[in-house]
Design a protein around this motif. Structure first.
Motif, PDB file in Angstrom:
ATOM      1  N   GLY A 115       5.590  62.144  19.639  1.00  0.00           N
ATOM      2  CA  GLY A 115       6.776  62.285  18.744  1.00  0.00           C
ATOM      3  C   GLY A 115       7.137  61.114  17.658  1.00  0.00           C
ATOM      4  N   VAL A 148       4.722  65.754  16.875  1.00  0.00           N
ATOM      5  CA  VAL A 148       6.019  66.315  16.381  1.00  0.00           C
ATOM      6  C   VAL A 148       6.693  65.181  15.605  1.00  0.00           C
ATOM      7  CG1 VAL A 148       8.115  67.372  16.643  1.00  0.00           C
ATOM      8  CG2 VAL A 148       6.419  67.818  18.171  1.00  0.00           C
ATOM      9  N   LEU A 151      11.801  63.327  13.455  1.00  0.00           N
ATOM     10  CA  LEU A 151      12.680  63.279  14.558  1.00  0.00           C
ATOM     11  C   LEU A 151      13.784  62.362  13.973  1.00  0.00           C
ATOM     12  CD1 LEU A 151      10.652  62.885  17.641  1.00  0.00           C
ATOM     13  CD2 LEU A 151      11.675  65.046  16.541  1.00  0.00           C
ATOM     14  N   GLU A 159      16.422  62.967  22.341  1.00  0.00           N
ATOM     15  CA  GLU A 159      16.629  64.467  22.311  1.00  0.00           C
ATOM     16  C   GLU A 159      15.446  65.143  22.349  1.00  0.00           C
ATOM     17  OE1 GLU A 159      19.000  65.216  18.737  1.00  0.00           O
ATOM     18  OE2 GLU A 159      20.677  64.331  19.287  1.00  0.00           O
ATOM     19  N   ALA A 160      14.516  64.930  21.665  1.00  0.00           N
ATOM     20  CA  ALA A 160      13.228  65.555  21.975  1.00  0.00           C
ATOM     21  C   ALA A 160      12.403  65.395  23.262  1.00  0.00           C
ATOM     22  CB  ALA A 160      12.308  65.130  20.847  1.00  0.00           C
ATOM     23  N   GLU A 163      14.678  67.390  25.678  1.00  0.00           N
ATOM     24  CA  GLU A 163      14.355  68.729  25.540  1.00  0.00           C
ATOM     25  C   GLU A 163      12.933  69.181  26.020  1.00  0.00           C
ATOM     26  OE1 GLU A 163      15.539  69.360  21.680  1.00  0.00           O
ATOM     27  OE2 GLU A 163      17.615  68.968  22.074  1.00  0.00           O
ATOM     28  N   ARG A 165      10.406  68.491  24.011  1.00  0.00           N
ATOM     29  CA  ARG A 165       9.463  68.826  22.843  1.00  0.00           C
ATOM     30  C   ARG A 165       8.430  67.872  22.807  1.00  0.00           C
ATOM     31  NH1 ARG A 165      12.658  68.400  18.460  1.00  0.00           N
ATOM     32  NH2 ARG A 165      14.734  67.821  19.442  1.00  0.00           N
ATOM     33  N   ILE A 166       8.625  66.819  23.158  1.00  0.00           N
ATOM     34  CA  ILE A 166       7.601  65.715  23.171  1.00  0.00           C
ATOM     35  C   ILE A 166       7.419  65.119  24.657  1.00  0.00           C
ATOM     36  CG2 ILE A 166       7.821  65.363  20.836  1.00  0.00           C
ATOM     37  CD1 ILE A 166       9.466  62.866  21.477  1.00  0.00           C
TER      38      ILE A 166
END
Length: 268
Positions: A115, A148, A151, A159-160, A163, A165-166
């Motif tokens: 990310g 990703v 951000l 946060e990513a 969660e 996501r990365i």
């Protein structure tokens, strides 16, 4: 047009933002400058703030500072107090993973999702790509199966990661240290697996013309702000040892890095 001051770049928490505002307001008052310390909070783009012509004392990423012609006036650069900065006006990009992940080294993250904040951010994008480029060249193949972006800031990276996501992402080290000091519950959600080389720290700049007298007074007042007992608790929370006025040419290295043939995240 009355100049304004702002420390959005390193306002890592609400309390840190209040501390920066107090310190800048104190320095301006002691410099005899009746300027406003303004709020400019995320998600408002920093690029729009830096494009303003009325900045008298605002933190700016070193990369756009190094690229702009004519350059803003470099007023001062902060000296972070943690030992890893060695008393120098530098910072790093901390490369972090979720605390509970199995990754122990940067190489462990290869094959995952990387990310980044913004592609043109030094700490959140360019420095990480520059750090990864030799690994990409040595392997002759992509390091990550995906990327990703967008951000925005360090909190977005954290946060990513939390969660899922990365798998790995960049944090400005001074911002990261401010989080560890002032919002440890959030900072403890990630851990460092690597850091980039030291680079010149984002400076306080002016885009509005300053007289030599104004520049000298504000530089002196910033130095005094880190020495006065009145602000001792503030500077401790800001992890701030002082300010210096480096040579603007020190930032040329950042522009040079941005011009290298570094693969974009989507090809790393």
């Amino acid at each position: 047009m009355t100049p304004v001051a702002n420390a959005r770049m390193y306002s890592a928490t609400a309390s840190v933002r209040a501390d920066w505002k107090q310190l800048l307001a104190w320095a301006l008052a002691h410099a005899g400058l009746a300027w406003d310390v303004i709020d400019y909070d995320a998600p408002a783009p920093l690029s729009a703030l830096w494009a303003r012509g009325d900045l008298g004392l605002a933190m700016m990423c070193g990369l756009p500072f190094s690229q702009r012609a004519p350059r803003p006036t470099l007023v001062a650069a902060p000296l972070p107090s943690p030992a890893r900065y060695g008393g120098r006006p530098v910072y790093f990009t901390d490369i972090v993973v979720r605390t509970g992940s199995a990754f122990e080294t940067l190489e462990d993250t290869f094959g995952g999702i990387v990310g980044y904040t913004l592609a043109d951010s030094m700490s959140g994008g360019v420095a990480l790509r520059n750090h990864l480029a030799p690994y990409r060249a040595a392997r002759g193949m992509r390091l990550y199966r995906g990327a990703v972006g967008g951000l925005i800031h360090a909190r977005g990276v954290i946060e990513a990661l939390v969660e899922g996501r990365i798998d790995v992402g960049p944090l400005d080290s001074y911002y990261h240290d401010l989080l560890r000091r002032n919002e440890p519950a959030l900072a403890q959600k990630v851990r460092i697996v690597d850091s980039t080389e030291a680079m010149p720290i984002p400076p306080l700049v002016a885009t509005t013309p300053l007289t030599p007298g104004e520049l000298a007074r504000i530089r002196s007042a910033l130095q005094e702000a880190t020495r006065t007992p009145e602000l001792a608790a503030v500077t401790e929370r800001l992890l701030l040892a002082g300010f210096v006025s480096p040579d603007p040419a020190d930032y040329d290295v950042l522009a040079a890095i941005s011009l290298r043939a570094i693969p974009p995240f989507e090809e790393l």
